[in-house]
Scaffold this motif. Structure first.
Motif, short mmCIF file in Angstrom:
data_model
loop_
_atom_site.label_atom_id
_atom_site.label_comp_id
_atom_site.label_asym_id
_atom_site.label_seq_id
_atom_site.Cartn_x
_atom_site.Cartn_y
_atom_site.Cartn_z
N GLY A 60 0.45 -0.73 0.32
CA GLY A 60 -0.12 0.08 -0.61
C GLY A 60 0.72 0.99 0.43
O GLY A 60 0.91 2.42 -0.71
N GLU A 61 1.76 0.81 0.87
CA GLU A 61 2.88 1.96 0.31
C GLU A 61 3.33 3.10 -0.70
O GLU A 61 3.58 3.76 -0.79
CB GLU A 61 3.91 2.31 1.79
CG GLU A 61 3.09 2.15 3.39
CD GLU A 61 4.06 2.24 4.48
OE1 GLU A 61 5.92 1.76 4.10
OE2 GLU A 61 3.63 1.87 5.37
N GLU A 62 4.05 1.83 -1.24
CA GLU A 62 4.36 1.80 -2.20
C GLU A 62 3.39 2.01 -3.55
O GLU A 62 3.87 3.09 -4.35
CB GLU A 62 5.60 0.45 -3.07
CG GLU A 62 6.21 0.29 -4.67
CD GLU A 62 6.93 -1.28 -4.46
OE1 GLU A 62 7.32 -0.76 -5.63
OE2 GLU A 62 6.60 -1.88 -3.41
N LEU A 63 2.57 1.62 -3.39
CA LEU A 63 1.02 2.04 -4.19
C LEU A 63 1.34 4.17 -3.80
O LEU A 63 1.13 4.45 -5.23
CB LEU A 63 -0.29 1.82 -3.91
CG LEU A 63 -0.85 1.48 -5.36
CD1 LEU A 63 -0.63 0.26 -6.36
CD2 LEU A 63 -2.15 0.68 -4.80
N VAL A 64 1.77 4.17 -2.75
CA VAL A 64 0.72 5.99 -2.62
C VAL A 64 2.15 6.63 -2.96
O VAL A 64 2.26 7.41 -3.67
CB VAL A 64 0.41 6.01 -1.41
CG1 VAL A 64 0.05 7.33 -0.47
CG2 VAL A 64 -1.15 4.77 -1.08
N VAL A 80 9.69 13.39 -3.41
CA VAL A 80 8.80 12.39 -2.84
C VAL A 80 10.24 11.47 -2.27
O VAL A 80 10.23 10.97 -2.60
CB VAL A 80 8.17 11.97 -3.40
CG1 VAL A 80 7.07 11.27 -2.57
CG2 VAL A 80 7.73 12.85 -3.62
N ARG A 81 9.91 10.94 -0.43
CA ARG A 81 10.29 10.22 -0.03
C ARG A 81 9.23 9.03 0.88
O ARG A 81 8.24 9.49 1.00
CB ARG A 81 11.36 10.61 1.03
CG ARG A 81 12.25 11.76 0.78
CD ARG A 81 13.46 12.36 1.58
NE ARG A 81 13.98 11.28 2.98
CZ ARG A 81 13.67 11.02 4.14
NH1 ARG A 81 13.11 11.23 4.51
NH2 ARG A 81 14.27 9.86 4.29
N TRP A 82 9.61 7.92 0.25
CA TRP A 82 9.63 7.08 1.40
C TRP A 82 9.44 7.35 2.43
O TRP A 82 10.60 5.54 2.78
CB TRP A 82 9.45 5.41 0.45
CG TRP A 82 8.54 4.21 0.97
CD1 TRP A 82 8.54 4.56 1.74
CD2 TRP A 82 8.27 3.44 0.44
NE1 TRP A 82 7.33 3.41 2.25
CE2 TRP A 82 7.79 2.29 1.32
CE3 TRP A 82 9.06 2.54 -0.51
CZ2 TRP A 82 7.42 1.07 1.25
CZ3 TRP A 82 8.15 1.55 -1.07
CH2 TRP A 82 7.85 0.54 -0.48
N VAL A 83 9.69 7.48 3.51
CA VAL A 83 9.91 7.87 5.14
C VAL A 83 9.87 6.64 5.81
O VAL A 83 11.19 6.27 6.05
CB VAL A 83 9.27 9.05 5.39
CG1 VAL A 83 9.52 9.14 6.87
CG2 VAL A 83 9.60 10.31 4.81
N ASP A 129 4.11 8.03 6.21
CA ASP A 129 5.48 6.98 5.55
C ASP A 129 5.24 7.67 4.46
O ASP A 129 6.77 7.19 4.16
CB ASP A 129 3.85 5.82 5.25
CG ASP A 129 3.07 4.97 6.15
OD1 ASP A 129 3.60 4.19 7.37
OD2 ASP A 129 1.84 4.68 6.71
N ILE A 130 5.13 8.52 3.61
CA ILE A 130 5.66 8.83 2.32
C ILE A 130 5.32 10.94 2.50
O ILE A 130 4.49 11.43 3.18
CB ILE A 130 4.92 8.40 1.88
CG1 ILE A 130 4.57 7.45 1.41
CG2 ILE A 130 4.96 9.83 -0.13
CD1 ILE A 130 4.96 6.81 1.04
N ALA A 131 6.87 11.06 2.22
CA ALA A 131 6.68 13.02 2.60
C ALA A 131 7.26 12.85 1.19
O ALA A 131 7.57 12.96 0.25
CB ALA A 131 7.89 12.99 2.78
N SER A 132 5.69 13.74 0.87
CA SER A 132 5.32 14.25 -0.71
C SER A 132 4.86 15.98 -0.98
O SER A 132 4.76 16.37 0.50
CB SER A 132 3.98 13.57 -1.09
OG SER A 132 3.90 13.59 -2.69
N LYS A 188 -2.58 3.58 5.51
CA LYS A 188 -3.40 2.88 5.92
C LYS A 188 -4.69 1.81 4.98
O LYS A 188 -5.12 2.77 3.69
CB LYS A 188 -4.93 3.23 6.83
CG LYS A 188 -4.16 3.73 8.18
CD LYS A 188 -3.62 3.59 8.57
CE LYS A 188 -2.51 3.79 9.68
NZ LYS A 188 -1.35 3.06 10.92
N THR A 189 -4.33 0.01 4.18
CA THR A 189 -4.57 -1.00 3.40
C THR A 189 -5.72 -1.23 4.02
O THR A 189 -5.02 -2.02 4.78
CB THR A 189 -3.28 -0.91 2.96
OG1 THR A 189 -2.69 0.07 2.66
CG2 THR A 189 -3.15 -1.67 1.64
N THR A 190 -5.75 -2.09 3.15
CA THR A 190 -7.23 -3.36 3.08
C THR A 190 -7.68 -4.11 2.53
O THR A 190 -8.03 -2.86 1.09
CB THR A 190 -8.43 -2.69 5.16
OG1 THR A 190 -9.23 -3.67 5.13
CG2 THR A 190 -9.43 -1.37 3.78
#
Length: 288
Positions: free
Chosen positions: A170-174, A194-197, A208-211, A224-226
């Motif tokens: 989910g984080e990678e997708l975002v 953009v960083r995948w913190v 999770d992500i600094a954009s 948050k992924t489901t």
């Protein structure tokens, strides 16, 4: 003599409540079909039904109805549903137990739901963004209470939180979504920043992500992924809430749902209490 005895036994089994053995059989068949469907493979529902008739002594119609019950039960567990088996929520708790047993016996299943989604996003396809449930001009579905009760009983939010493969996907997708959005706005300079913190620095940042917005403002994104529906509960840490409060103009909760099929998403901004009910589920114990 053996055959008439078998027919009598099946006839006795064909009515009344479903036994644990019958529930286990129909749940196993359901997940078998669901796995083939998610993998893009063809399968024969009628053939599965015939096998279940042999296993349970139930009629074709009874099994079809029960499979719709299973659709409802797996949705309660934040799992995808088979297309065509519309959920029917008038099921007994023994069916919930059967789904819980199957998931416990197949721990690789939920991790497997996280695998296939990132490829398309990495190629620049945007996520489908939707309106948060609390901002829609319609009441929650009638079955919401049932869904939430099962989610509480089996800690569905905790299951998602512990599914590290799902969370990382989910984080990678975002991450790719954010970069793609900035590139589409001509902000190549910001897209490169953009960083995948959570991957680079660990989980302590409170996001999770600094954009960035196209105008250059910070976007601190907690993902948050489901694989469940849009109202599936989720866990959020004390630290995440503290950062949301301290950086409320920049912080955003990015909720991904229906992840195992075509992921959809919506955003929630602080204060989160305006959108969700926050319930304390654990306490820190320390020695004085």
């Amino acid at each position: 003599m053996t055959q008439p005895k078998r027919q009598t036994t099946l006839a006795c089994m064909s009515g009344g409540d479903w036994t644990d053995r019958e529930n286990d059989a129909v749940v196993a068949a359901y997940f078998s079909m669901l796995g083939e469907e998610l993998a893009g493979q063809s399968y024969n529902k009628a053939a599965h039904n015939r096998v279940l008739q042999e296993q349970t002594g139930r009629s074709r119609g009874s099994i079809e109805f029960k499979l719709c019950n299973v659709s409802a039960a797996v949705r309660c567990f934040a799992q995808p549903m088979i297309n065509g088996y519309l959920p029917r929520y008038n099921f007994q708790s023994t069916l919930e137990d059967a789904v819980a047993r199957w998931l416990a016996q197949h721990p690789q299943w939920e991790a497997g739901l996280a695998r296939p989604q990132v490829t398309g996003m990495a190629e620049g396809h945007p996520l489908e963004m939707t309106v948060p449930p609390t901002l829609k001009n319609s009441p929650p579905p009638d079955e919401t209470e049932k869904l939430q009760a099962v989610a509480r009983r089996f800690d569905v939010a905790g299951r998602d939180e512990r599914n590290r493969a799902l969370g990382l996907s989910g984080e990678e997708l975002v991450y790719h979504h954010e970069r793609g959005q900035l590139l589409r706005h001509g902000r190549d300079d910001l897209a490169r920043r953009v960083r995948w913190v959570s991957r680079e620095d660990g989980d302590g940042a409170g996001y999770d992500i600094a954009s960035f917005t196209p105008e250059g403002r910070d976007r601190l994104i907690e993902v948050k992924t489901t694989s469940g529906w849009e109202r599936t509960p989720f866990h959020i840490s004390r630290n995440e809430l503290a950062v949301a409060d301290a950086r409320r103009d920049d912080w955003v909760l990015f909720r991904l749902y229906e992840f195992a099929r075509t992921p959809k998403a919506f955003e929630l901004r602080p204060p989160l209490e305006a959108h969700v009910a926050l319930t304390a589920t654990s306490f820190q114990a320390r020695f004085g």
